[in-house]
Write an enzyme that holds these catalytic residues in place. Structure first.
Site, PDB file in Angstrom:
ATOM      1  N   TYR A 107       0.812  -1.222   0.000  1.00 58.70           N
ATOM      2  CA  TYR A 107       0.000   0.000   0.000  1.00 58.70           C
ATOM      3  C   TYR A 107       0.849   1.277   0.000  1.00 58.70           C
ATOM      4  CZ  TYR A 107      -3.348   3.591   1.262  1.00 58.70           C
ATOM      5  OH  TYR A 107      -4.099   4.743   1.277  1.00 58.70           O
ATOM      6  N   LYS A 111       1.158   3.873  -3.205  1.00 60.02           N
ATOM      7  CA  LYS A 111       0.736   5.271  -3.070  1.00 60.02           C
ATOM      8  C   LYS A 111       1.895   6.223  -3.359  1.00 60.02           C
ATOM      9  CE  LYS A 111      -2.836   6.588  -1.790  1.00 60.02           C
ATOM     10  NZ  LYS A 111      -4.080   6.926  -2.529  1.00 60.02           N
TER      11      LYS A 111
END
Length: 317
Positions: A107, A111
């Site tokens: 994650y 990002k």
């Protein structure tokens, strides 16, 4: 995104508009953007793997270029910065505070790459010859109505007879932000990008409000305590090494079950490291650049979230 050719009647496209934050942004646009002519919502449930998210972001940028859309606001995350896997604290930092961003979880890695793509696209020519203006917002831990993790903690507490057990020292502080204020910051950025492109283009902004700095558990109890849940223990009830072991076993079980079912435990190595590392921001960059002030006070944010939890309480009976 706002298409400047439609001013003073604006067209917005909200990607991920059916998600937790996306729904609040859509509602905020409908309530507080008087120049809104058309609102388009796009949502596609993709897995969170690195290359898919990166490709999706690149597709959005390419669509802006091809359609002549001049303004792009990207919802990033504080996790682009940290906490890092080394457990280094980030105490009342701002966008310029030095910090070693070291990640291994998909994650934050995805990002960070997606944010980099968006910022590097700033100034790129779109169809019609005008420059694309981009910026990124980095919310701290978002809470509020519809927050899935808060919902999970609430139902977990119900399963244990109204009790939650402390796993993180109360001294570990985190910055949290109400979802309504995150949505509000998106609206303000979209409004101001056209007039302040030279100042705001290519910039990142921490997204924050006046919510108190507390550990994740103590902060969550601000909403769960009025609904009958209790946090047991002034100190963690399990030693940290045992939590690491349990988190590792959860990750292994998740990997083994992936072909069959979607298993998403609250405790895994990433969430454990996040919860045990102080990460708080204190910055006025958003206020200086585009006049941001929280739309909802801490008291109102807390009341709204408690009412949402209480509605779950009623539905659970």
């Amino acid at each position: 995104m706002a298409d400047s050719a439609q001013v003073p009647t604006l067209v917005y496209l909200v990607t991920g508009g059916c998600g937790f934050l996306g729904e609040h942004i859509v509602r905020m646009l409908l309530e507080r953007e008087p120049r809104l002519r058309e609102l388009r919502v796009f949502d596609l449930h993709l897995s969170s793997w690195l290359e898919e998210l990166k490709a999706g972001t690149q597709n959005v940028i390419d669509a802006c270029v091809q359609t002549g859309t001049q303004y792009l606001v990207y919802t990033s995350s504080m996790e682009v910065v940290g906490p890092n896997i080394k457990g280094h604290p980030f105490y009342r930092g701002n966008e310029d505070t030095p910090y070693e961003a070291v990640h291994s979880h998909p994650y934050p890695c995805s990002k960070a790459l997606a944010e980099q793509l968006v910022l590097e696209a700033n100034g790129r020519k779109v169809n019609g010859g005008l420059p694309l203006v981009t910026c990124a917002l980095r919310p701290t831990g978002i809470y509020g109505e519809g927050h899935q993790v808060m919902r999970d903690f609430y139902y977990q507490g119900l399963r244990f007879g109204g009790r939650l057990f402390r796993a993180v020292p109360a001294s570990v502080e985190h910055g949290r932000v109400y979802v309504g204020n995150v949505a509000w910051m998106h609206i303000l950025v979209a409004r101001e990008l056209e007039q302040r492109a030279a100042l705001m283009g290519g910039q990142v902004y921490f997204c924050y409000d006046k919510s108190p700095y507390k550990s994740y558990e103590d902060f969550n109890m601000e909403f769960l305590s009025p609904c009958g849940l209790r946090l047991i223990g002034a100190h963690p009830l399990l030693p940290y090494w045992l939590l690491v072991l349990l988190a590792t076993l959860n990750a292994l079980l998740q990997w083994l079950l992936r072909p069959l079912v979607l298993y998403t435990p609250l405790l895994n190595p990433y969430t454990l490291a996040m919860a045990n590392t102080t990460f708080t921001v204190s910055t006025n960059k958003a206020q200086r650049h585009f006049g941001y002030k929280p739309l909802f006070s801490w008291e109102e944010s807390r009341t709204r979230t408690i009412q949402w939890v209480q509605a779950m309480e009623g539905s659970a009976r």
